[in-house]
Design a protein around this motif. Structure first.
Motif, PDB file in Angstrom:
ATOM      1  N   VAL A   1       0.885  -1.212   0.087  1.00 48.86           N
ATOM      2  CA  VAL A   1      -0.117  -0.025   0.166  1.00 48.86           C
ATOM      3  C   VAL A   1       0.891   1.136   0.079  1.00 48.86           C
ATOM      4  O   VAL A   1       1.844   1.464   0.833  1.00 48.86           O
ATOM      5  N   LEU A   2       0.551   1.991  -0.804  1.00 52.32           N
ATOM      6  CA  LEU A   2       1.345   3.404  -1.005  1.00 52.32           C
ATOM      7  C   LEU A   2       0.259   4.512  -0.592  1.00 52.32           C
ATOM      8  O   LEU A   2      -0.688   4.610  -1.333  1.00 52.32           O
ATOM      9  N   ASP A   3       0.592   5.521   0.213  1.00 50.80           N
ATOM     10  CA  ASP A   3      -0.077   6.464   0.569  1.00 50.80           C
ATOM     11  C   ASP A   3       0.145   7.761  -0.397  1.00 50.80           C
ATOM     12  O   ASP A   3       1.226   8.377  -0.154  1.00 50.80           O
ATOM     13  N   LEU A   4      -0.802   7.961  -1.207  1.00 53.25           N
ATOM     14  CA  LEU A   4      -0.634   9.116  -2.268  1.00 53.25           C
ATOM     15  C   LEU A   4      -0.421  10.434  -1.497  1.00 53.25           C
ATOM     16  O   LEU A   4       0.168  11.355  -2.247  1.00 53.25           O
ATOM     17  N   SER A   5      -0.909  10.726  -0.666  1.00 47.74           N
ATOM     18  CA  SER A   5      -1.237  11.868  -0.013  1.00 47.74           C
ATOM     19  C   SER A   5       0.320  12.239   0.604  1.00 47.74           C
ATOM     20  O   SER A   5       0.508  13.449   0.752  1.00 47.74           O
ATOM     21  N   LYS A   6       1.110  11.213   1.036  1.00 48.09           N
ATOM     22  CA  LYS A   6       2.293  11.628   1.629  1.00 48.09           C
ATOM     23  C   LYS A   6       3.447  11.186   0.214  1.00 48.09           C
ATOM     24  O   LYS A   6       4.713  11.707   0.798  1.00 48.09           O
ATOM     25  N   GLY A   7       3.075  10.305  -0.380  1.00 48.93           N
ATOM     26  CA  GLY A   7       4.005   9.999  -1.474  1.00 48.93           C
ATOM     27  C   GLY A   7       5.114   8.695  -0.459  1.00 48.93           C
ATOM     28  O   GLY A   7       6.126   8.880  -0.924  1.00 48.93           O
ATOM     29  N   LEU A   8       4.449   8.133   0.244  1.00 48.98           N
ATOM     30  CA  LEU A   8       5.185   7.298   1.025  1.00 48.98           C
ATOM     31  C   LEU A   8       4.603   5.835   1.365  1.00 48.98           C
ATOM     32  O   LEU A   8       3.044   5.938   1.152  1.00 48.98           O
ATOM     33  N   PRO A   9       5.238   4.832   1.757  1.00 57.05           N
ATOM     34  CA  PRO A   9       4.610   3.616   1.840  1.00 57.05           C
ATOM     35  C   PRO A   9       3.333   3.814   3.317  1.00 57.05           C
ATOM     36  O   PRO A   9       3.671   4.804   4.001  1.00 57.05           O
ATOM     37  N   ALA A  10       2.280   2.922   3.279  1.00 61.26           N
ATOM     38  CA  ALA A  10       1.483   3.183   4.248  1.00 61.26           C
ATOM     39  C   ALA A  10       1.731   2.080   5.160  1.00 61.26           C
ATOM     40  O   ALA A  10       1.207   0.949   5.072  1.00 61.26           O
ATOM     41  N   GLN A  11       2.220   2.716   6.256  1.00 57.15           N
ATOM     42  CA  GLN A  11       2.870   1.740   7.572  1.00 57.15           C
ATOM     43  C   GLN A  11       1.614   1.667   8.331  1.00 57.15           C
ATOM     44  O   GLN A  11       1.054   2.727   8.898  1.00 57.15           O
ATOM     45  N   GLY A  12       1.595   0.385   8.811  1.00 58.21           N
ATOM     46  CA  GLY A  12       0.379  -0.006   9.953  1.00 58.21           C
ATOM     47  C   GLY A  12      -1.039   0.040   9.572  1.00 58.21           C
ATOM     48  O   GLY A  12      -1.932   0.112  10.401  1.00 58.21           O
ATOM     49  N   MET A  13      -1.295  -0.171   8.056  1.00 60.34           N
ATOM     50  CA  MET A  13      -2.685  -0.334   7.620  1.00 60.34           C
ATOM     51  C   MET A  13      -3.248  -2.025   7.765  1.00 60.34           C
ATOM     52  O   MET A  13      -2.441  -2.734   7.424  1.00 60.34           O
ATOM     53  N   LYS A  14      -4.277  -1.944   8.532  1.00 62.93           N
ATOM     54  CA  LYS A  14      -4.817  -3.300   8.619  1.00 62.93           C
ATOM     55  C   LYS A  14      -5.536  -3.688   7.177  1.00 62.93           C
ATOM     56  O   LYS A  14      -5.952  -3.014   6.547  1.00 62.93           O
ATOM     57  N   ILE A  15      -5.180  -5.096   6.848  1.00 60.69           N
ATOM     58  CA  ILE A  15      -5.762  -5.692   5.757  1.00 60.69           C
ATOM     59  C   ILE A  15      -6.172  -7.106   6.146  1.00 60.69           C
ATOM     60  O   ILE A  15      -5.588  -8.005   6.927  1.00 60.69           O
ATOM     61  N   GLU A  16      -7.570  -7.450   5.855  1.00 61.49           N
ATOM     62  CA  GLU A  16      -7.977  -8.703   5.803  1.00 61.49           C
ATOM     63  C   GLU A  16      -8.142  -9.582   4.262  1.00 61.49           C
ATOM     64  O   GLU A  16      -8.335  -8.861   3.442  1.00 61.49           O
ATOM     65  N   LEU A  17      -7.665 -10.730   4.615  1.00 65.19           N
ATOM     66  CA  LEU A  17      -7.823 -11.566   3.369  1.00 65.19           C
ATOM     67  C   LEU A  17      -9.117 -12.427   3.452  1.00 65.19           C
ATOM     68  O   LEU A  17      -9.260 -13.103   4.616  1.00 65.19           O
ATOM     69  N   TRP A  18      -9.769 -12.672   2.445  1.00 64.22           N
ATOM     70  CA  TRP A  18     -10.897 -13.515   2.648  1.00 64.22           C
ATOM     71  C   TRP A  18     -11.053 -14.187   1.293  1.00 64.22           C
ATOM     72  O   TRP A  18     -10.810 -13.714   0.341  1.00 64.22           O
ATOM     73  N   ALA A  19     -11.675 -15.598   1.333  1.00 66.72           N
ATOM     74  CA  ALA A  19     -12.024 -16.144   0.158  1.00 66.72           C
ATOM     75  C   ALA A  19     -13.504 -16.238  -0.038  1.00 66.72           C
ATOM     76  O   ALA A  19     -14.365 -16.254   0.755  1.00 66.72           O
ATOM     77  N   ILE A  20     -13.619 -16.195  -1.242  1.00 66.94           N
ATOM     78  CA  ILE A  20     -15.359 -16.044  -1.578  1.00 66.94           C
ATOM     79  C   ILE A  20     -15.622 -17.491  -2.432  1.00 66.94           C
ATOM     80  O   ILE A  20     -15.110 -17.460  -3.288  1.00 66.94           O
ATOM     81  N   ALA A  21     -16.675 -17.916  -1.963  1.00 65.16           N
ATOM     82  CA  ALA A  21     -17.266 -19.308  -2.517  1.00 65.16           C
ATOM     83  C   ALA A  21     -18.064 -18.967  -3.704  1.00 65.16           C
ATOM     84  O   ALA A  21     -18.539 -17.541  -4.164  1.00 65.16           O
ATOM     85  N   ASP A  22     -18.350 -19.838  -4.507  1.00 61.53           N
ATOM     86  CA  ASP A  22     -19.281 -19.432  -5.721  1.00 61.53           C
ATOM     87  C   ASP A  22     -20.609 -18.944  -5.239  1.00 61.53           C
ATOM     88  O   ASP A  22     -21.057 -18.094  -6.090  1.00 61.53           O
ATOM     89  N   HIS A  23     -21.045 -19.318  -4.316  1.00 59.15           N
ATOM     90  CA  HIS A  23     -22.540 -18.848  -3.899  1.00 59.15           C
ATOM     91  C   HIS A  23     -22.178 -17.485  -3.094  1.00 59.15           C
ATOM     92  O   HIS A  23     -23.405 -16.947  -2.499  1.00 59.15           O
ATOM     93  N   GLY A  24     -21.287 -16.832  -2.843  1.00 60.51           N
ATOM     94  CA  GLY A  24     -21.036 -15.688  -2.204  1.00 60.51           C
ATOM     95  C   GLY A  24     -20.631 -15.797  -0.804  1.00 60.51           C
ATOM     96  O   GLY A  24     -20.290 -14.587  -0.236  1.00 60.51           O
TER      97      GLY A  24
END
Length: 119
Positions: free
Chosen positions: A9-32
């Motif tokens: 993640v890059l923080d374009l407002s500062k022109g720097l990497p976005a340190q400390g951002m939370k990210i979740e990863l999910w799997a999505i089944a065919d039925h949603g």
């Protein structure tokens, strides 16, 4: 080739990497149905320390990364009158090959974002 899923993640407002951002990863089944896989935080380089998925864990499927940009910008705000427009940014994508590197970057500012399939 080392098959894996990565992000940064890059923080374009500062022109720097976005340190400390939370990210979740999910799997999505065919039925949603969403299945939670993991929660990670970006490091000082705006990356996560390890691949989100790799090797046998990287299977052909639909996935979603949820970036908590509202929390990130609220925590970094220096002007109390400026609040981000975005809260959570979900990026849904498909993995079709177990032989490729999938890189999903996020370029973000308080009012917008962009992404692409990186390398």
């Amino acid at each position: 080739m080392d098959s894996k899923l990565t992000t940064h993640v890059l923080d374009l407002s500062k022109g720097l990497p976005a340190q400390g951002m939370k990210i979740e990863l999910w799997a999505i089944a065919d039925h949603g149905e969403h299945t939670f896989i993991k929660e990670v935080y970006t490091n000082k380089d705006g990356r996560v320390d390890d691949p989100l998925l790799q090797g046998d864990d990287l299977t052909p499927a639909e996935y979603e990364l949820v970036f908590y940009v509202g929390e990130y910008f609220n925590d970094k705000a220096t002007d109390s009158y400026i609040r981000p427009f975005l809260n959570k940014v979900p990026l849904r994508f498909g993995i079709s090959s177990t032989e490729e590197h999938y890189h999903v970057p996020l370029l973000v500012a308080p009012g917008g974002y962009s992404t692409y399939r990186g390398s």
